[in-house]
Write a protein that holds these residues in place. Structure first.
Motif, PDB file in Angstrom:
ATOM      1  N   LYS A 124       7.957  -6.647  -6.258  1.00  0.00           N
ATOM      2  CA  LYS A 124       7.535  -5.253  -6.172  1.00  0.00           C
ATOM      3  C   LYS A 124       6.087  -5.031  -6.580  1.00  0.00           C
ATOM      4  O   LYS A 124       5.517  -3.981  -6.310  1.00  0.00           O
ATOM      5  CB  LYS A 124       8.449  -4.380  -7.041  1.00  0.00           C
ATOM      6  N   SER A 125       5.484  -6.031  -7.218  1.00  0.00           N
ATOM      7  CA  SER A 125       4.126  -5.836  -7.731  1.00  0.00           C
ATOM      8  C   SER A 125       3.066  -6.538  -6.896  1.00  0.00           C
ATOM      9  O   SER A 125       1.896  -6.534  -7.254  1.00  0.00           O
ATOM     10  CB  SER A 125       4.047  -6.335  -9.183  1.00  0.00           C
ATOM     11  N   ASP A 136       1.507  -7.556  -2.752  1.00  0.00           N
ATOM     12  CA  ASP A 136       1.442  -7.163  -1.351  1.00  0.00           C
ATOM     13  C   ASP A 136       1.873  -8.345  -0.483  1.00  0.00           C
ATOM     14  O   ASP A 136       1.191  -9.372  -0.452  1.00  0.00           O
ATOM     15  CB  ASP A 136       0.013  -6.723  -1.003  1.00  0.00           C
ATOM     16  N   THR A 137       2.991  -8.189   0.207  1.00  0.00           N
ATOM     17  CA  THR A 137       3.503  -9.276   1.047  1.00  0.00           C
ATOM     18  C   THR A 137       3.149  -9.092   2.527  1.00  0.00           C
ATOM     19  O   THR A 137       3.646  -9.828   3.376  1.00  0.00           O
ATOM     20  CB  THR A 137       5.035  -9.378   0.920  1.00  0.00           C
ATOM     21  N   SER A 138       2.278  -8.117   2.832  1.00  0.00           N
ATOM     22  CA  SER A 138       1.982  -7.843   4.237  1.00  0.00           C
ATOM     23  C   SER A 138       1.333  -9.039   4.941  1.00  0.00           C
ATOM     24  O   SER A 138       1.562  -9.264   6.132  1.00  0.00           O
ATOM     25  CB  SER A 138       1.076  -6.610   4.354  1.00  0.00           C
TER      26      SER A 138
END
Length: 249
Positions: free
Chosen positions: A94-95, A97-99
């Motif tokens: 959640k912390s 950026d997996t984009s």
């Protein structure tokens, strides 16, 4: 509440997902879209998919081990390190950026498919390892486990690629060891999902029953036919996952 017809469908999906996953990984590519299509919320679908998949993977691992394709003594350090990597990835997802992974992972999967498609010497025979098994398999386990915790698609393909290219395992042994570490990675995610109440248990249990059948049939099929079926299925699963990710699936 899911009606009986939907639960029957999910049970059949579990059989198919378990069969594919036991040989080449990627069973989630079969199961997860179906869970979403019958109205299961995304987080619950992810959690339910992990649980039912872990059951099928357990059956596959046991079958590969009984036939001598997994040596757990060689994985004694890789197992806890893989668990730690996956758990850490799930905690930190959640912390970050997996984009970027939406593009990088499909490209890597296409590369894996190309390697398994065109490499001329892939077989069930072990070859000389490029790296020491005892030291570097735990490192691979942590890295791929962390990736599984934060994103997930293609985890089995990455493990198989590593066992074949870095550690010289034949395809059937690579498939068995892949399932062992993939199971550990899934259990780490479930250590978060189950206490949070995210698993949809009726769907998970029905699909798990199907996974038991599919996981066993897939494992014995992979053992019987070896590289002849593992190689093309790894190619198909890797390309399928890449296309699904590129199309935003």
């Amino acid at each position: 509440m899911l009606d009986p017809q939907v639960l029957m469908l999910l049970g059949l999906v579990g059989v198919l997902a378990g069969f594919v996953d036991a040989i080449a990984g990627g069973g989630g590519m079969v199961a997860l879209p179906v869970l979403l299509s019958v109205g299961v919320p995304p987080v619950a679908a992810l959690a339910t998919n992990k649980l039912q998949g872990a059951i099928g993977t357990s059956v596959a691992v046991f079958t590969y081990w009984r036939r001598g394709f997994i040596d757990f003594r060689a994985l004694i350090w890789a197992i806890p390190v893989t668990f730690a990597g996956s758990y850490l990835g799930a905690v930190t997802v959640k912390s970050i950026d997996t984009s970027l992974l939406q593009i990088a992972v499909p490209l890597a999967l296409i590369g894996i498919a190309g390697y398994f498609l065109f490499a001329p010497k892939l077989s069930d025979a072990d070859r000389a390892a490029r790296l020491g098994f005892a030291i570097f398999v735990p490192i691979m386990g942590f890295a791929v486990g962390f990736y599984d915790g934060i994103f997930g698609p293609g985890t089995g393909s990455f493990f198989t690629m590593g066992f074949v290219t870095l550690f010289g395992l034949g395809l059937t042994r690579a498939a068995g060891n892949t399932k062992a570490l993939n199971l550990v990675s899934n259990l780490a995610a479930l250590a978060l999902f189950i206490p949070a109440g995210d698993v949809l248990w009726p769907a998970a249990l029905v699909m798990a029953a199907g996974q038991i059948v599919g996981g066993y049939l897939g494992a014995i099929t992979g053992i019987k036919f070896g590289a002849r079926i593992i190689r093309p299925l790894v190619v198909l699963v890797s390309i399928g996952l890449a296309v699904r990710l590129l199309l935003g699936g």
